[in-house]
Write a protein that holds these residues in place. Structure first.
Motif: not given
Length: 124
Positions: A21-32, A74-82
């Protein structure tokens, strides 16, 4: 400030599974668009998987296609890799990265932000 923090790495036997899991902060996640890369000792950083801004498109390296699945919230600003059916050759440090302009880029040079990485070790 911008942060990408990976978690979920560890030691697993061949054939096993892990979920990064990767948690993002400090930028608008849904724009990336988001990507996962990996780097084994003595090797170059290589593309693993990527996902578009909305999550509607996903991209995979041939070496992981059918075994790995990338997803984002995008609501949680996370991206996962299963990662399923892991092989010893999947052993590497795994990094998540954020790309403002390109979706599904295989080149690490297009990504703007990087996490610190998480170690995945697959034993035979």
């Amino acid at each position: 400030q911008v942060q990408l923090v990976e978690s979920g790495g560890g030691l697993v036997q061949a054939g096993g599974s892990l979920r990064l899991s990767c948690a993002a902060s400090g930028f608008t996640f849904s724009n990336y668009a988001m990507g996962w890369f990996r780097q084994a000792p003595g090797k170059e950083r290589e593309f693993v998987a990527a996902i578009s801004w909305s999550g509607g498109s996903t991209y995979y390296a041939d070496s992981v296609k059918g075994r790995f699945t990338v997803s984002r919230d995008n609501a949680k600003s996370t991206v996962d890799l299963q990662m399923n059916s892991l092989k010893p050759e999947d052993t590497a440090v795994y990094y998540c990265a954020a790309d403002r302009y390109y979706s599904g880029s295989y080149s690490p040079t297009t990504y703007n932000y990087w996490g610190q990485g998480t170690q995945v070790t697959v034993s035979s």
